[in-house]
Design an enzyme around this catalytic site. Structure first.
Site, PDB file in Angstrom:
ATOM      1  N   THR A 195       9.770  -7.295  -1.243  1.00 28.09           N
ATOM      2  CA  THR A 195      10.027  -7.847   0.092  1.00 28.09           C
ATOM      3  C   THR A 195       9.320  -9.197   0.239  1.00 28.09           C
ATOM      4  O   THR A 195       9.917 -10.170   0.729  1.00 28.09           O
ATOM      5  CB  THR A 195       9.585  -6.848   1.188  1.00 28.09           C
ATOM      6  OG1 THR A 195      10.312  -5.632   0.987  1.00 28.09           O
ATOM      7  CG2 THR A 195       9.874  -7.373   2.579  1.00 28.09           C
ATOM      8  N   ASN A 249      21.256  -0.714  -4.356  1.00 26.37           N
ATOM      9  CA  ASN A 249      20.340   0.419  -4.265  1.00 26.37           C
ATOM     10  C   ASN A 249      21.016   1.701  -3.801  1.00 26.37           C
ATOM     11  O   ASN A 249      20.491   2.791  -4.026  1.00 26.37           O
ATOM     12  CB  ASN A 249      19.159   0.084  -3.333  1.00 26.37           C
ATOM     13  CG  ASN A 249      19.601  -0.565  -2.044  1.00 26.37           C
ATOM     14  OD1 ASN A 249      20.302  -1.573  -2.041  1.00 26.37           O
ATOM     15  ND2 ASN A 249      19.204   0.010  -0.926  1.00 26.37           N
ATOM     16  N   GLN A 285      16.690  -2.903  -8.374  1.00 25.11           N
ATOM     17  CA  GLN A 285      17.275  -1.619  -8.789  1.00 25.11           C
ATOM     18  C   GLN A 285      17.858  -1.662 -10.196  1.00 25.11           C
ATOM     19  O   GLN A 285      18.423  -0.667 -10.658  1.00 25.11           O
ATOM     20  CB  GLN A 285      18.345  -1.184  -7.785  1.00 25.11           C
ATOM     21  CG  GLN A 285      17.782  -0.838  -6.413  1.00 25.11           C
ATOM     22  CD  GLN A 285      16.937   0.444  -6.405  1.00 25.11           C
ATOM     23  OE1 GLN A 285      16.941   1.233  -7.355  1.00 25.11           O
ATOM     24  NE2 GLN A 285      16.202   0.664  -5.314  1.00 25.11           N
ATOM     25  N   SER A 304      10.229  -5.135  -8.266  1.00 28.45           N
ATOM     26  CA  SER A 304       9.211  -4.334  -7.582  1.00 28.45           C
ATOM     27  C   SER A 304       8.679  -3.254  -8.521  1.00 28.45           C
ATOM     28  O   SER A 304       9.470  -2.487  -9.089  1.00 28.45           O
ATOM     29  CB  SER A 304       9.850  -3.692  -6.348  1.00 28.45           C
ATOM     30  OG  SER A 304       8.933  -2.849  -5.713  1.00 28.45           O
ATOM     31  N   GLY A 305       7.341  -3.173  -8.651  1.00 30.54           N
ATOM     32  CA  GLY A 305       6.722  -2.250  -9.616  1.00 30.54           C
ATOM     33  C   GLY A 305       7.057  -0.787  -9.404  1.00 30.54           C
ATOM     34  O   GLY A 305       7.259  -0.043 -10.370  1.00 30.54           O
ATOM     35  N   HIS A 306       7.131  -0.366  -8.123  1.00 30.21           N
ATOM     36  CA  HIS A 306       7.245   1.087  -7.895  1.00 30.21           C
ATOM     37  C   HIS A 306       8.635   1.649  -8.166  1.00 30.21           C
ATOM     38  O   HIS A 306       8.841   2.858  -8.095  1.00 30.21           O
ATOM     39  CB  HIS A 306       6.757   1.455  -6.490  1.00 30.21           C
ATOM     40  CG  HIS A 306       7.644   1.059  -5.351  1.00 30.21           C
ATOM     41  ND1 HIS A 306       8.408   1.965  -4.667  1.00 30.21           N
ATOM     42  CD2 HIS A 306       7.885  -0.138  -4.767  1.00 30.21           C
ATOM     43  CE1 HIS A 306       9.062   1.356  -3.690  1.00 30.21           C
ATOM     44  NE2 HIS A 306       8.768   0.068  -3.738  1.00 30.21           N
ATOM     45  N   THR A 316      -6.610 -13.322  -3.727  1.00 32.63           N
ATOM     46  CA  THR A 316      -7.056 -12.647  -4.953  1.00 32.63           C
ATOM     47  C   THR A 316      -5.990 -11.666  -5.412  1.00 32.63           C
ATOM     48  O   THR A 316      -5.446 -10.900  -4.606  1.00 32.63           O
ATOM     49  CB  THR A 316      -8.386 -11.896  -4.674  1.00 32.63           C
ATOM     50  OG1 THR A 316      -9.301 -12.855  -4.162  1.00 32.63           O
ATOM     51  CG2 THR A 316      -8.939 -11.257  -5.929  1.00 32.63           C
ATOM     52  N   CYS A 374      14.914   2.780   3.464  1.00 29.87           N
ATOM     53  CA  CYS A 374      14.429   1.977   4.590  1.00 29.87           C
ATOM     54  C   CYS A 374      15.249   2.222   5.849  1.00 29.87           C
ATOM     55  O   CYS A 374      14.793   1.902   6.933  1.00 29.87           O
ATOM     56  CB  CYS A 374      14.478   0.491   4.223  1.00 29.87           C
ATOM     57  SG  CYS A 374      13.748   0.174   2.624  1.00 29.87           S
TER      58      CYS A 374
HETATM   59  N1  PLP Z   1      15.445  -4.755  -2.822  1.00 30.30           N
HETATM   60  C1  PLP Z   1      15.985  -3.571  -3.150  1.00 30.30           C
HETATM   61  C2  PLP Z   1      17.350  -3.534  -3.738  1.00 30.30           C
HETATM   62  C3  PLP Z   1      15.269  -2.391  -2.934  1.00 30.30           C
HETATM   63  O1  PLP Z   1      15.830  -1.215  -3.256  1.00 30.30           O
HETATM   64  C4  PLP Z   1      13.968  -2.462  -2.354  1.00 30.30           C
HETATM   65  C5  PLP Z   1      13.207  -1.238  -2.050  1.00 30.30           C
HETATM   66  O2  PLP Z   1      13.706  -0.301  -1.455  1.00 30.30           O
HETATM   67  C6  PLP Z   1      13.453  -3.719  -2.041  1.00 30.30           C
HETATM   68  C7  PLP Z   1      14.213  -4.845  -2.294  1.00 30.30           C
HETATM   69  C8  PLP Z   1      12.075  -3.883  -1.435  1.00 30.30           C
HETATM   70  O3  PLP Z   1      11.083  -3.662  -2.401  1.00 30.30           O
HETATM   71  P1  PLP Z   1       9.545  -3.445  -2.036  1.00 30.30           P
HETATM   72  O4  PLP Z   1       9.397  -2.000  -1.725  1.00 30.30           O
HETATM   73  O5  PLP Z   1       8.796  -3.803  -3.280  1.00 30.30           O
HETATM   74  O6  PLP Z   1       9.200  -4.366  -0.934  1.00 30.30           O
END
Ligand code: PLP
Length: 383
Positions: free
Chosen positions: A72, A150, A178, A198-200, A236, A323
């Site tokens: 994000t 996603n 994704q 995004s790492g997670h 940092t 989300c």
């Molecule tokens: N873009 C996509 C396609 C996503 O699926 C997500 C997370 O749901 C994001 C952006 C946002 O990622 P983050 O959780 O790292 O802010």
């Protein structure tokens, strides 16, 4: 109760190697990578290593990456950065199926007086390439289209988009969140200028991500402060998170070999559901999709009710983008694909990972049809 986790597009379980690396950098190597003294040395080297691990996964140079607090933030950097860097260009193009992180930037751009055109998708959820060329203008600053959606998992033709957009002088961003760990990614031949991850979403930690900025392109930092990230992001560094994402990147590369197995599990899940529930609709079926995602509608039912019943049986799924869960509106992605409301309302997203097991698919196939039949027997007002 042991859970069957089929919501890997929302987040993934951090790999044990990732957890160990994060703990090590919290417990032992907690120094500041910018420090000139000895305690900064191991963290500084770790930052260099993580950058090269992530760049190897993406097919870019380490210096082209800026670590961030997640996708994000990185996406916000893309839009605000391009808007500031090119004051003579006030037209932007994004696809109709972008994540809320991009949609929020569209709203921001419009508040600044910029014009934003929305690139439509077809019934399979693929952007309409033929619409892109006439949409481009001499003042188009940026075209932003995600690499894989996603919700549907549908893979977008980014190389073609980049070729067309660049011929018109526009920059190209892809939200690759994704796609990472599910598809081999090679940013150079893809031809994009900017990409975000995004790492997670690939078994790394939450709250860490990266922005790829093609060499030669200069964007002002979004977060001002110190000189970290070669003056491209102040503050940092989240070193444990970055180290964890580096380890996750290396594992993701090695585990790309598992993807055919994941695709066959996903296909078995879809085949099984088709056989036991008569009227389901699998969105994006027939289009190129990432191997782990299935977006399935049970017409006439409510996705939320299905999700709660499945949760009660230990099966974790999503009704769409995580989300937007809690928000009653049906998915904007299905809306863009022209899916009727009564079909869209009953949609579940089932997303697997390299940790998914055969036995978990067996159990899902035993439970989901029963839950759907049970809900279908209840009169609509009572569901
Ligand atoms: N873009 C996509 C396609 C996503 O699926 C997500 C997370 O749901 C994001 C952006 C946002 O990622 P983050 O959780 O790292 O802010």
């Amino acid at each position: 109760m042991t859970f069957i986790y089929l919501d890997n597009n929302a987040t993934t379980r951090p790999a044990s190697e990732v957890v160990e690396a994060v703990a090590l950098y919290l417990r032992e190597h907690w120094g500041n990578p910018s420090s000139a003294h000895s305690l900064g040395r191991v963290p500084e080297a770790a930052l260099v290593r993580a950058r090269s691990q992530v760049s190897a996964l993406l097919g870019c140079e380490p210096a082209e990456l800026v670590f961030s607090s997640g996708a994000t933030e990185a996406i916000t950097h893309v839009f605000k950065g391009v808007f500031e860097a090119f004051p003579a260009k006030r037209h932007f193009i994004v696809s109709a199926i972008e994540h809320s992180a991009v949609q929020a930037q569209v709203a921001w751009l419009r508040r600044q007086g910029a014009e934003v055109s929305i690139l439509p998708v077809d019934a399979l959820g693929m952007v309409k390439l033929d619409v892109l060329e006439p949409m481009l203008r001499s003042d188009t600053a940026l075209v932003s289209v995600m690499l894989a959606n996603n919700e549907t998992g549908v893979i977008q033709p980014i190389a073609d988009i980049a070729r067309i957009a660049k011929a018109a002088g526009a920059l190209v961003h892809t939200d690759a969140v994704q796609a990472v760990g599910k598809l081999p990614i090679d940013l150079k031949p893809l031809g994009v200028d900017l990409a975000t991850i995004s790492g997670h979403k690939f078994h790394g930690p939450k709250g860490v991500g990266a922005l790829f900025i093609r060499r030669g392109l200069r964007l002002k930092p979004l977060i001002l402060g110190g000189h970290q990230e070669r003056d491209r992001r102040g503050g940092t560094e989240n070193l444990p998170g970055i180290v964890g994402m580096g380890v996750a990147a290396e594992l993701a590369q090695a585990h790309l070999a598992d993807m055919p197995r994941i695709a066959s599990l996903r296909d078995r899940l879809e085949d099984g559901l088709r056989q036991s529930v008569s009227n389901i609709v699998i969105h994006g079926f027939g289009a190129p999709r990432v191997p782990n995602t299935s977006f399935v509608s049970f017409p006439g039912l409510e996705g939320e009710a299905l999700l709660l019943k499945l949760d009660g049986q230990g099966i974790c799924v999503s009704t769409g983008s995580a989300c937007t869960t809690g928000q009653k509106e049906p998915s904007h992605v299905l809306w863009a694909m022209g899916v009727p409301l009564d079909v869209a309302r009953g949609t579940l997203r089932l997303s697997l990972s390299r940790e998914s097991l055969d036995a978990e698919i067996d159990r899902a196939l035993a439970v989901i049809p029963d839950v759907a039949q049970e809900l279908a027997r209840i009169p609509p007002m009572g569901r």
